[in-house]
Design a protein around this motif. Structure first.
Motif, PDB file in Angstrom:
ATOM      1  N   ASP A 154     -89.050 102.616 -39.121  1.00 34.56           N
ATOM      2  CA  ASP A 154     -88.643 101.679 -38.071  1.00 34.56           C
ATOM      3  C   ASP A 154     -89.279 100.310 -38.260  1.00 34.56           C
ATOM      4  O   ASP A 154     -88.681  99.288 -37.950  1.00 34.56           O
ATOM      5  CB  ASP A 154     -89.013 102.211 -36.688  1.00 34.56           C
ATOM      6  N   ASP A 155     -90.497 100.270 -38.759  1.00 37.39           N
ATOM      7  CA  ASP A 155     -91.180  98.998 -38.976  1.00 37.39           C
ATOM      8  C   ASP A 155     -90.485  98.169 -40.051  1.00 37.39           C
ATOM      9  O   ASP A 155     -90.504  96.953 -40.012  1.00 37.39           O
ATOM     10  CB  ASP A 155     -92.639  99.221 -39.375  1.00 37.39           C
ATOM     11  N   MET A 156     -89.879  98.828 -41.029  1.00 38.76           N
ATOM     12  CA  MET A 156     -89.195  98.100 -42.096  1.00 38.76           C
ATOM     13  C   MET A 156     -87.889  97.488 -41.600  1.00 38.76           C
ATOM     14  O   MET A 156     -87.352  96.595 -42.224  1.00 38.76           O
ATOM     15  CB  MET A 156     -88.921  99.025 -43.281  1.00 38.76           C
ATOM     16  N   GLN A 157     -87.376  97.960 -40.472  1.00 35.44           N
ATOM     17  CA  GLN A 157     -86.119  97.449 -39.944  1.00 35.44           C
ATOM     18  C   GLN A 157     -86.313  96.286 -38.971  1.00 35.44           C
ATOM     19  O   GLN A 157     -85.357  95.779 -38.417  1.00 35.44           O
ATOM     20  CB  GLN A 157     -85.348  98.575 -39.248  1.00 35.44           C
ATOM     21  N   MET A 158     -87.551  95.876 -38.744  1.00 33.31           N
ATOM     22  CA  MET A 158     -87.802  94.757 -37.841  1.00 33.31           C
ATOM     23  C   MET A 158     -87.158  93.493 -38.399  1.00 33.31           C
ATOM     24  O   MET A 158     -87.188  93.253 -39.598  1.00 33.31           O
ATOM     25  CB  MET A 158     -89.302  94.533 -37.659  1.00 33.31           C
ATOM     26  N   PRO A 159     -86.569  92.667 -37.530  1.00 30.89           N
ATOM     27  CA  PRO A 159     -85.920  91.455 -38.026  1.00 30.89           C
ATOM     28  C   PRO A 159     -86.931  90.444 -38.543  1.00 30.89           C
ATOM     29  O   PRO A 159     -88.083  90.423 -38.136  1.00 30.89           O
ATOM     30  CB  PRO A 159     -85.191  90.911 -36.805  1.00 30.89           C
ATOM     31  N   ASN A 160     -86.451  89.625 -39.426  1.00 28.38           N
ATOM     32  CA  ASN A 160     -87.231  88.522 -39.957  1.00 28.38           C
ATOM     33  C   ASN A 160     -87.505  87.549 -38.805  1.00 28.38           C
ATOM     34  O   ASN A 160     -86.683  87.387 -37.926  1.00 28.38           O
ATOM     35  CB  ASN A 160     -86.392  87.849 -41.049  1.00 28.38           C
ATOM     36  N   GLN A 161     -88.625  86.893 -38.805  1.00 23.67           N
ATOM     37  CA  GLN A 161     -88.977  85.976 -37.721  1.00 23.67           C
ATOM     38  C   GLN A 161     -88.626  84.521 -38.042  1.00 23.67           C
ATOM     39  O   GLN A 161     -89.074  83.621 -37.348  1.00 23.67           O
ATOM     40  CB  GLN A 161     -90.471  86.100 -37.404  1.00 23.67           C
ATOM     41  N   ASN A 162     -87.833  84.288 -39.076  1.00 21.66           N
ATOM     42  CA  ASN A 162     -87.456  82.920 -39.429  1.00 21.66           C
ATOM     43  C   ASN A 162     -86.508  82.345 -38.390  1.00 21.66           C
ATOM     44  O   ASN A 162     -85.409  82.844 -38.193  1.00 21.66           O
ATOM     45  CB  ASN A 162     -86.791  82.877 -40.805  1.00 21.66           C
ATOM     46  N   ILE A 163     -86.942  81.282 -37.736  1.00 24.45           N
ATOM     47  CA  ILE A 163     -86.118  80.594 -36.745  1.00 24.45           C
ATOM     48  C   ILE A 163     -85.735  79.241 -37.326  1.00 24.45           C
ATOM     49  O   ILE A 163     -86.564  78.544 -37.904  1.00 24.45           O
ATOM     50  CB  ILE A 163     -86.878  80.430 -35.419  1.00 24.45           C
ATOM     51  N   PHE A 164     -84.460  78.890 -37.184  1.00 23.48           N
ATOM     52  CA  PHE A 164     -83.997  77.595 -37.663  1.00 23.48           C
ATOM     53  C   PHE A 164     -83.063  76.989 -36.624  1.00 23.48           C
ATOM     54  O   PHE A 164     -82.545  77.687 -35.755  1.00 23.48           O
ATOM     55  CB  PHE A 164     -83.343  77.706 -39.045  1.00 23.48           C
ATOM     56  N   THR A 165     -82.887  75.673 -36.686  1.00 27.03           N
ATOM     57  CA  THR A 165     -82.170  74.955 -35.631  1.00 27.03           C
ATOM     58  C   THR A 165     -81.078  74.055 -36.212  1.00 27.03           C
ATOM     59  O   THR A 165     -81.246  72.840 -36.279  1.00 27.03           O
ATOM     60  CB  THR A 165     -83.153  74.122 -34.790  1.00 27.03           C
ATOM     61  N   PRO A 166     -79.949  74.635 -36.589  1.00 24.64           N
ATOM     62  CA  PRO A 166     -78.845  73.810 -37.086  1.00 24.64           C
ATOM     63  C   PRO A 166     -78.143  73.099 -35.929  1.00 24.64           C
ATOM     64  O   PRO A 166     -78.437  73.349 -34.750  1.00 24.64           O
ATOM     65  CB  PRO A 166     -77.914  74.828 -37.744  1.00 24.64           C
ATOM     66  N   CYS A 167     -77.226  72.224 -36.262  1.00 29.12           N
ATOM     67  CA  CYS A 167     -76.441  71.555 -35.232  1.00 29.12           C
ATOM     68  C   CYS A 167     -74.996  71.410 -35.701  1.00 29.12           C
ATOM     69  O   CYS A 167     -74.700  71.537 -36.881  1.00 29.12           O
ATOM     70  CB  CYS A 167     -77.038  70.203 -34.863  1.00 29.12           C
ATOM     71  N   ILE A 168     -74.121  71.158 -34.744  1.00 32.93           N
ATOM     72  CA  ILE A 168     -72.697  70.963 -35.002  1.00 32.93           C
ATOM     73  C   ILE A 168     -72.323  69.619 -34.389  1.00 32.93           C
ATOM     74  O   ILE A 168     -72.618  69.370 -33.219  1.00 32.93           O
ATOM     75  CB  ILE A 168     -71.859  72.076 -34.334  1.00 32.93           C
ATOM     76  N   ALA A 169     -71.684  68.763 -35.158  1.00 35.56           N
ATOM     77  CA  ALA A 169     -71.239  67.468 -34.640  1.00 35.56           C
ATOM     78  C   ALA A 169     -69.725  67.376 -34.801  1.00 35.56           C
ATOM     79  O   ALA A 169     -69.173  67.809 -35.809  1.00 35.56           O
ATOM     80  CB  ALA A 169     -71.921  66.326 -35.382  1.00 35.56           C
ATOM     81  N   PHE A 170     -69.065  66.817 -33.797  1.00 35.89           N
ATOM     82  CA  PHE A 170     -67.616  66.649 -33.860  1.00 35.89           C
ATOM     83  C   PHE A 170     -67.185  65.568 -32.878  1.00 35.89           C
ATOM     84  O   PHE A 170     -67.919  65.205 -31.964  1.00 35.89           O
ATOM     85  CB  PHE A 170     -66.896  67.970 -33.539  1.00 35.89           C
ATOM     86  N   ARG A 171     -65.992  65.060 -33.097  1.00 38.92           N
ATOM     87  CA  ARG A 171     -65.403  64.076 -32.194  1.00 38.92           C
ATOM     88  C   ARG A 171     -64.384  64.798 -31.328  1.00 38.92           C
ATOM     89  O   ARG A 171     -63.521  65.512 -31.822  1.00 38.92           O
ATOM     90  CB  ARG A 171     -64.716  62.964 -32.983  1.00 38.92           C
ATOM     91  N   VAL A 172     -64.471  64.590 -30.025  1.00 34.98           N
ATOM     92  CA  VAL A 172     -63.526  65.195 -29.090  1.00 34.98           C
ATOM     93  C   VAL A 172     -62.215  64.419 -29.173  1.00 34.98           C
ATOM     94  O   VAL A 172     -62.214  63.184 -29.182  1.00 34.98           O
ATOM     95  CB  VAL A 172     -64.081  65.174 -27.645  1.00 34.98           C
ATOM     96  N   VAL A 173     -61.114  65.133 -29.240  1.00 36.09           N
ATOM     97  CA  VAL A 173     -59.806  64.503 -29.341  1.00 36.09           C
ATOM     98  C   VAL A 173     -59.540  63.630 -28.113  1.00 36.09           C
ATOM     99  O   VAL A 173     -60.018  63.909 -27.021  1.00 36.09           O
ATOM    100  CB  VAL A 173     -58.697  65.573 -29.520  1.00 36.09           C
ATOM    101  N   GLY A 174     -58.805  62.560 -28.315  1.00 34.62           N
ATOM    102  CA  GLY A 174     -58.435  61.683 -27.205  1.00 34.62           C
ATOM    103  C   GLY A 174     -59.014  60.293 -27.361  1.00 34.62           C
ATOM    104  O   GLY A 174     -59.703  59.980 -28.328  1.00 34.62           O
ATOM    105  N   THR A 175     -58.712  59.469 -26.390  1.00 32.21           N
ATOM    106  CA  THR A 175     -59.190  58.091 -26.361  1.00 32.21           C
ATOM    107  C   THR A 175     -60.251  57.976 -25.282  1.00 32.21           C
ATOM    108  O   THR A 175     -60.049  58.477 -24.174  1.00 32.21           O
ATOM    109  CB  THR A 175     -58.020  57.140 -26.040  1.00 32.21           C
ATOM    110  N   PRO A 176     -61.374  57.338 -25.594  1.00 31.71           N
ATOM    111  CA  PRO A 176     -62.399  57.170 -24.556  1.00 31.71           C
ATOM    112  C   PRO A 176     -61.810  56.526 -23.302  1.00 31.71           C
ATOM    113  O   PRO A 176     -60.951  55.644 -23.386  1.00 31.71           O
ATOM    114  CB  PRO A 176     -63.432  56.263 -25.212  1.00 31.71           C
ATOM    115  N   ILE A 177     -62.258  56.969 -22.151  1.00 34.54           N
ATOM    116  CA  ILE A 177     -61.697  56.529 -20.872  1.00 34.54           C
ATOM    117  C   ILE A 177     -61.737  55.014 -20.714  1.00 34.54           C
ATOM    118  O   ILE A 177     -60.810  54.421 -20.185  1.00 34.54           O
ATOM    119  CB  ILE A 177     -62.420  57.232 -19.707  1.00 34.54           C
TER     120      ILE A 177
END
Length: 110
Positions: free
Chosen positions: A83-106
Motif C-alpha cells: 500500500d505504501d508503494m501506491q501512494m501518489p507522488n507529491q509533485n504539485i504544479f500550477t499550469p494555466c489556461i489563457a483564451f479570448r472570450v468570443v464577442g466584442t467588448p461591451i
C-alpha cells in the motif's frame, strides 16, 4: 494522470489583470469537467458576467498534483508494505489556461 482543480481566474483590463469571480457567491466561474477520458473547462458563471467578458482575454489558474505512484528504490521496496508503494507522488504544479472570450467588448458595442 494529474488531478487538477481551478484555483483562480483573471481577465485583462487596461490596468492589468483583475480577479474574475461570480458577483453572487464570489466563486471562480470555471471548473474542470471530465467526460469519456477528456477534460474540459466549464463555465459556471452568471450570464451577465459572461456577457461582460466578451472579447476579453481570460486567464484560468489550475493547481495540479501528479498522481502517478512514487518510484521507490529497490532496497527500500522490501521494507515497505504494498500500500505504501501506491501512494501518489507529491509533485504539485500550477499550469494555466489563457483564451479570448468570443464577442466584442461591451465598450465597443453601440
Amino acid at each position: 494522470m494529474p488531478m487538477c482543480a481551478v484555483s483562480a481566474a483573471q481577465y485583462l483590463t487596461t490596468n492589468g489583470w483583475a480577479e474574475l469571480r461570480n458577483p453572487i457567491d464570489t466563486d471562480v466561474p470555471f471548473r474542470l469537467f471530465r467526460d469519456e477520458g477528456r477534460i474540459y473547462l466549464q463555465w459556471l458563471g452568471e450570464p451577465e458576467l459572461r456577457q461582460r467578458m466578451q472579447g476579453r482575454l481570460v486567464l484560468v489558474h489550475l493547481m495540479c498534483r501528479d498522481m502517478t505512484p512514487r518510484l521507490l528504490l529497490e532496497e527500500s521496496r522490501a521494507a515497505l508494505h504494498h500500500d505504501d508503494m501506491q501512494m501518489p507522488n507529491q509533485n504539485i504544479f500550477t499550469p494555466c489556461i489563457a483564451f479570448r472570450v468570443v464577442g466584442t467588448p461591451i465598450k465597443y458595442v453601440t
